[in-house]
Design an enzyme around this catalytic site. Structure first.
Site, PDB file in Angstrom:
ATOM      1  N   ASP A 220       0.736  -1.127  -0.012  1.00 48.14           N
ATOM      2  CA  ASP A 220       0.046  -0.119   0.103  1.00 48.14           C
ATOM      3  C   ASP A 220       0.752   1.353   0.011  1.00 48.14           C
ATOM      4  O   ASP A 220       1.729   1.368   0.840  1.00 48.14           O
ATOM      5  CB  ASP A 220      -0.836  -0.019   1.124  1.00 48.14           C
ATOM      6  CG  ASP A 220      -2.139   1.108   1.206  1.00 48.14           C
ATOM      7  OD1 ASP A 220      -2.718   1.079   0.262  1.00 48.14           O
ATOM      8  OD2 ASP A 220      -2.024   1.758   2.266  1.00 48.14           O
ATOM      9  N   GLU A 269      14.231 -15.116   1.235  1.00 46.13           N
ATOM     10  CA  GLU A 269      14.621 -16.193   2.123  1.00 46.13           C
ATOM     11  C   GLU A 269      13.574 -17.422   1.859  1.00 46.13           C
ATOM     12  O   GLU A 269      13.673 -18.561   2.428  1.00 46.13           O
ATOM     13  CB  GLU A 269      14.192 -16.184   3.440  1.00 46.13           C
ATOM     14  CG  GLU A 269      15.335 -14.783   4.008  1.00 46.13           C
ATOM     15  CD  GLU A 269      14.887 -14.199   5.348  1.00 46.13           C
ATOM     16  OE1 GLU A 269      13.583 -14.546   6.039  1.00 46.13           O
ATOM     17  OE2 GLU A 269      15.333 -13.074   5.601  1.00 46.13           O
TER      18      GLU A 269
HETATM   19  C1  GLC Z   1      -4.275   2.948  -0.837  1.00 45.72           C
HETATM   20  C2  GLC Z   1      -5.532   1.778  -0.566  1.00 45.72           C
HETATM   21  C3  GLC Z   1      -6.690   2.966  -0.234  1.00 45.72           C
HETATM   22  C4  GLC Z   1      -6.475   3.384   1.243  1.00 45.72           C
HETATM   23  C5  GLC Z   1      -4.974   4.203   1.211  1.00 45.72           C
HETATM   24  C6  GLC Z   1      -4.312   4.536   2.616  1.00 45.72           C
HETATM   25  O1  GLC Z   1      -4.558   3.788  -1.558  1.00 45.72           O
HETATM   26  O2  GLC Z   1      -5.725   1.449  -1.885  1.00 45.72           O
HETATM   27  O3  GLC Z   1      -7.838   2.335  -0.081  1.00 45.72           O
HETATM   28  O4  GLC Z   1      -7.331   4.359   1.609  1.00 45.72           O
HETATM   29  O5  GLC Z   1      -3.977   3.514   0.633  1.00 45.72           O
HETATM   30  O6  GLC Z   1      -3.978   3.279   3.168  1.00 45.72           O
END
Ligand code: GLC
Length: 563
Positions: A220, A269
């Site tokens: 993310d 790993e």
């Molecule tokens: C990313 C995710 C989204 C989330 C954001 C903060 O863009 O896809 O859904 O709100 O990160 O974590």
């Protein structure tokens, strides 16, 4: 130690041209009837997923969370939200997936934790300047009394990127004190990636899940981890990359790559090495491919096709750029039309041509009432675009419900909305709930077979889109996806393509090395097929109907031709 490119494991390359199906767990399938999808719900649908013909599932966060941002506010990275199940349920899900040869990818959220994470709670009760605060970004405010935030940075969801705390310890106890940084919601404090304990803890998390059999990770906001917090903080009235050379204060800084090189060591790993895909919304330059290098994550999302207008020339040029990018990085390309953050693609394509991102946002805010949409056309185009994409070399990322041809639910009752964007913009930006409505499985069952009363209400038209309404129905979107994924497996070969025919604004035509051809008519009217095309070899049409007589392809349609 193995390496993702040189591993001799027979299945080391499973990801390169995989069809990956994104599950938004709370909205997929609810096994215990509480209205929230759960892990046993995923396990129960493994037969469906296997029959669909996908190679992997990617699960959005299922970790303990107060759901301030749909689970992207993680309380504990190495546990399961009890409402969604237990670690045993997780293991059972992985075993069920592996038993039908489906790989499992989990979401890692490294930019921020939730404000309920043990380390943030510790930071809150510790004094300014204490070691516990150093794991996050706590700063004194500006102004005489520190009453102004440390910088002008806005958050992605609206409002400021800083929240002031009332001190619990130290000389100012009981009074407003320092501010902490959150690029997203207040409940999502950003980690300080310069801190060795933060780095080490994420290695522990990767090992935790990899050791439980997880095959890969979706990372993310990968481009935001490392920040330049040297004082005075630089001004950034908009959260955009201001300098695209690795020295921007917040995004895509050169030093972020050291983090992912460390992750690669951990992922190597295992044998086969674990794979990862970066969510890095950085502009198309030679910088994005760095995340995808074999010495880092292995893949990065390309959102270019998602953002491109439905036009032959644009699609073609995006594909050329992305394949060239993959050639340089050594990764395979990725393709996406829909995910849990964007308006579903059949709805996007149903808006008037040339609609901008702002106009799309205004349409959502108007509950989908204006401007008028042409849903039939939107779905026709979405199906054509999907077949265009599924023929391409590289990984296809699909979002749950797109195989049912679901539209965005643009008119959810306002009191049902949960997206922090909706609240943080004072109801000026609607947010992403409309693509997260729980799936319809069986129109003969209460709640269309999802389980309990869905946490976001399903509209009446969901019944007509249910799996039960499309299963075995020739021409349905579900059957189209099933056939397409089946043919894709049979036809998939080397990771290259060759463009055939002269480029036109209307029709694209490409061939894969083993003779598989994909022709798309992006125009609204029937077009002549390129000469030399043998209609008898058409094995699939996005319309779901047999190819018509004459040497033509209908408007907004893709044909697949088998050798
Ligand atoms: C990313 C995710 C989204 C989330 C954001 C903060 O863009 O896809 O859904 O709100 O990160 O974590």
């Amino acid at each position: 130690m193995t390496d993702i490119l040189t591993s001799s494991h027979p299945e080391a390359n499973w990801w390169r041209q995989a069809a990956v199906y994104q599950i938004y767990p709370r909205s997929f399938s609810d096994a215990n009837g509480d209205g929230l999808g759960d892990l046993p719900g995923v396990t129960a649908r493994m037969g469906y997923l296997s029959a669909l013909g996908i190679d992997a599932i990617w699960l959005s966060p299922f970790y303990p969370s107060a759901l301030a941002d749909g689970g992207y506010d993680v309380d504990d990275y190495r546990s399961v939200d009890p409402r969604l199940g237990s670690l045993d349920d997780f293991d059972a899900m992985v075993a069920a997936a592996h038993a039908v040869n489906i790989r499992v990818i989990v979401d890692v959220v490294p930019n921020h934790s939730s404000n309920r994470h043990a380390w943030f709670q510790e930071a809150l009760v510790s004094a300014p300047g204490s070691p516990a605060r150093a794991r996050y970004h706590f700063h004194d405010g500006r102004g005489d009394d520190g009453e102004l935030p440390p910088s002008d940075w806005p958050s992605h969801f609206g409002g400021a990127a800083w929240t002031r705390v009332v001190e619990a310890a130290g000389p100012n106890a009981g009074r407003p004190g320092q501010w902490y940084l959150h690029l997203f919601a207040t409940e999502q404090p950003d980690w300080n990636w310069d801190h060795p304990e933060v780095r080490e803890d994420f290695h522990t998390t990767l090992r935790f899940w990899a050791g439980r059999g997880v095959d890969g990770f979706r990372v993310d906001v990968a481009h935001a981890l490392v920040k330049d917090m040297s004082m005075p903080l630089r001004s950034k009235p908009k959260l955009e990359i201001l300098v695209d050379d690795g020295t921007d204060a917040l995004f895509d800084r050169d030093a972020v790559h050291t983090v992912f090189e460390g992750w690669r060591q951990v992922m190597n790993e295992y044998d086969p090495p674990r794979i990862a895909v970066a969510e890095a919304w950085v502009p198309f330059t030679n910088r994005r491919l760095k995340y995808a290098r074999p010495t880092e994550l292995g893949q990065a999302f390309n959102f270019d096709l998602l953002q491109a207008p439905f036009k032959a020339a644009e699609f073609r040029s995006v594909v050329q750029k992305c394949l060239a990018e993959a050639d340089v990085s050594g990764a395979s390309s990725t393709w996406v039309f829909s995910n849990h953050d964007v308006v579903r693609h059949p709805s996007r394509y149903a808006l008037p041509d040339g609609s901008t991102a702002k106009e799309l946002e205004a349409w959502l805010l108007a509950d989908g009432a204006t401007p008028p949409t042409d849903l039939e056309r939107g779905l026709r185009r979405a199906r054509a675009a999907t077949l265009f994409m599924l023929g391409l070399p590289g990984s296809a990322y699909l979002y749950q419900g797109e195989e049912l041809g679901l539209f965005e639910v643009a008119d959810l009752p306002h009191e049902a909305l949960t997206d922090p964007t909706w609240f943080r913009t004072n109801h000026l930006v609607k947010g992403r709930d409309g693509c997260r409505v729980p799936l319809p499985w069986d129109d003969a069952e209460p709640n269309n077979g999802f389980g309990g009363t869905p946490w976001l209400p399903q509209p009446a038209w969901f019944a007509g889109k249910a799996v039960s309404a499309q299963d075995g129905v020739p021409g349905s979107t579900l059957e189209l996806y099933r056939s397409a994924l089946d043919w894709r497996r049979k036809l998939q070969g080397e990771e290259t393509l060759e463009w055939l025919s002269e480029p036109t604004d209307i029709v694209t035509h490409y061939r894969r090395p083993n003779g598989w051809e994909v022709i798309t008519n992006f125009g609204g009217a029937t077009a002549l097929l390129p000469s030399g095309v043998d209609l008898a070899t058409v094995v699939l049409a996005s319309s779901g109907e047999p190819a018509p007589a004459g040497h033509v392809i209908p408007g907004e349609t893709t044909f697949w031709l088998a050798p």
